[in-house]
Write a protein that holds these residues in place. Sequence first.
Motif, PDB file in Angstrom:
ATOM      1  N   UNK A   2      31.259  39.273  37.760  1.00 51.72           N
ATOM      2  CA  UNK A   2      31.830  40.153  38.901  1.00 51.72           C
ATOM      3  C   UNK A   2      30.962  40.160  40.063  1.00 51.72           C
ATOM      4  N   UNK A   3      29.768  40.453  40.019  1.00 54.99           N
ATOM      5  CA  UNK A   3      28.771  40.276  41.090  1.00 54.99           C
ATOM      6  C   UNK A   3      28.984  39.052  41.943  1.00 54.99           C
ATOM      7  N   UNK A   4      29.266  37.899  41.239  1.00 57.77           N
ATOM      8  CA  UNK A   4      29.054  36.305  41.978  1.00 57.77           C
ATOM      9  C   UNK A   4      30.534  36.378  42.668  1.00 57.77           C
ATOM     10  N   UNK A   5      31.572  37.345  42.608  1.00 58.67           N
ATOM     11  CA  UNK A   5      32.847  37.191  43.337  1.00 58.67           C
ATOM     12  C   UNK A   5      33.866  37.076  42.414  1.00 58.67           C
ATOM     13  N   UNK A   6      33.891  37.210  41.042  1.00 61.76           N
ATOM     14  CA  UNK A   6      35.073  37.257  40.339  1.00 61.76           C
ATOM     15  C   UNK A   6      35.495  38.871  40.296  1.00 61.76           C
TER      16      UNK A   6
END
Length: 692
Positions: free
Chosen positions: A532-536
């Motif tokens: 989630x933090x990486x962009x998903x």
Amino acid sequence: MRFKIKHEIRGRLRIHLMQSHLSFHQADVLQYYLDSQETVKSVKIYERTADVVIYYCGDRDAVLRLVGRFRYEKAKPEVPESYLQSSGRELNCEYYDKLVTQTVAHFARRLLLPTPVRTAITCIKAVPYIWKGLRTLAARKIEVPVLDAVAIGVSIIRGDYTTAASVMFLLGIGETLEEWTHKRSVGDLARSMSLGVTKVWKLDSEEEVLTPVTEIRPGDVILIRMGTVIPFDGTVLGGEAMVNQASLTGEGIPVRKSEGGYVYAGTVVEEGELRIRVEKTGGSSRYEKIVSMIEETEKLKSAMESRAEHLADSLVPYTLAGSGLTWLVTRNTTKAVSVLMVDFSCALKLAMPISVLSAIREASTHSITVKGGRFLEAIAEADTIVFDKTGTLTKAQPTVVDVVSFNGEDPDELLRVAACMEEHFPHSMAKAVVKAAQERGLTHEEKHSTVSYIVAHGISTMVDGRKMIIGSYHFVFEDEGCSVPEGKQELFDSLPAEYSHLYLAAEDVLIGVICIEDPIRPEAEGALAALKEAGISKIVMMTGDSERTAAAVAGRLGVDEYYSEVLPEDKARFVEQEKARGRKVIMVGDGINDSPALSAADVGIAISDGAEIAREIADITVGADDLREMVTLKLLSNALMKRIRGNYRVIVGFNTSLIVLGTAGVFTPTVSALLHNTSTLLIGMRSMRNLL
């Protein structure tokens, strides 16, 4: 083996072997031997000096004893032939020598040879560049070879042989580096795509025997069932199947194979089964086929890389026009040539492919096999990820915790029969049953007839004249119409809800239930949060399990959506629907039933411990048994796109500055050429560095 210690610090030894040098074969054998030792963390072998640097943990003396016991001819474990054939050691040495030779020769000519000789050599070396430029013009194209040819040709016409020689030297170094990086990355990718099949069913007097592939010889007959990789080239003796040959031919449509047909190593049986007479057992042909496939297709090119190459070619006419315009305005040949010496194309065409291939190589160090740069770009752009539950979010090795008998038979006997049926098919639940039988010492004979596997449902066969099936609730009770024995409904209703269930039935009556624990991976919750933090933005879980089991797992992991009791076509349909909404979708799975969804997604990712067909169809394979490598993959892809954009800005900004300063007369053509080519080389070398 005799050796002496040259230097040591805690955890690191540098030793010299008592021989003048090592052959590539000897270095590979020693590397494999040391890498296989638990106490050895990493090894670096220097063939020319016969030196070995060993990083270790634990007892120093134990490491020294390991080296002392080593013998090339008796190396244990035995070194696989495929490892020796594709180690890459000889390739790296070849290109290292080539770079050193080019550099030494260039500067030796400048320092040692008289001017007339240097001039003659420069003119001779310029001929191939000029000829290539003329051929490009003859093909009615104005591309980089034309610019190189004009730059070198104008320098020679002006008598500036030093500039011409420097331009050719830097171009040559750049070409060698690009070729080396490309071949090394392709080699790493091909090796990681090479077959990982260790055992195969061999037919011996019509009896099936699970045999290590190393013991298979040409002429042996093997049986390949649905969802399994064909490990050898061979002729079909019997059976009928649809074979996916995409790994070799690139075509996604399965090909029908029947008696008399020929099959190739690395292809996958999607439906049916085949009896195959083995014709070739060597792994090198498979490796060579993969290398050829990679080099001949566009799979390695990301869309951004292709755009950069197109932009590089399209800018060439503008560079030529700018040089001509400068001459018309200033009537100064030096200024015009300064513009000509600078172009955007070299750096764009060198840095972009090297960035992508280096990222693929770096991914392989994390046990991640990426089959093309465009998939890394798709990972970077992805906003939705769909996980199959079993074997991905849960442990790839579920375990049998109980066998409940419904007909009075001994639970061990029921487990024996279930293992006999399940051992033929590559699924994590099937592996759990087989492993449990082995741990309890339950050996069995092949008493069943042909086994039929129904994807995402179960298995059906005849055992001792009785029809027996094993599989999901949906398959056993709804599709096959089986029933619970009279008086056993209360026992059936009291089955533990926290476990997954495999139902075993004979003659349409339930005879046993195998309770399987499918524990959630301990790192799963943290990995999903990191994604989630990486962009998903959207994480989805899909499973064939019951609503009860799916809800419990989804609640613990915190996924955005979950779907239970889904079939293979349901997963693929969901992926297509998400794509139709404009989302970039990643699908992660490990089983035969995940294959349609893996194909449908923008990027299909297979867990390497799963079914072979999933690994073959997937665009990326994660070999490590750790979901955090999914986060590594996402971060690596994000960093690659950031590097490509950064390279683009640096190349455009720096070269534009050189053109402006050259037009203003600040830089001479020699300085412009030197700065341009040096910057190109530095950007290319920077692009080879690891991203993470």
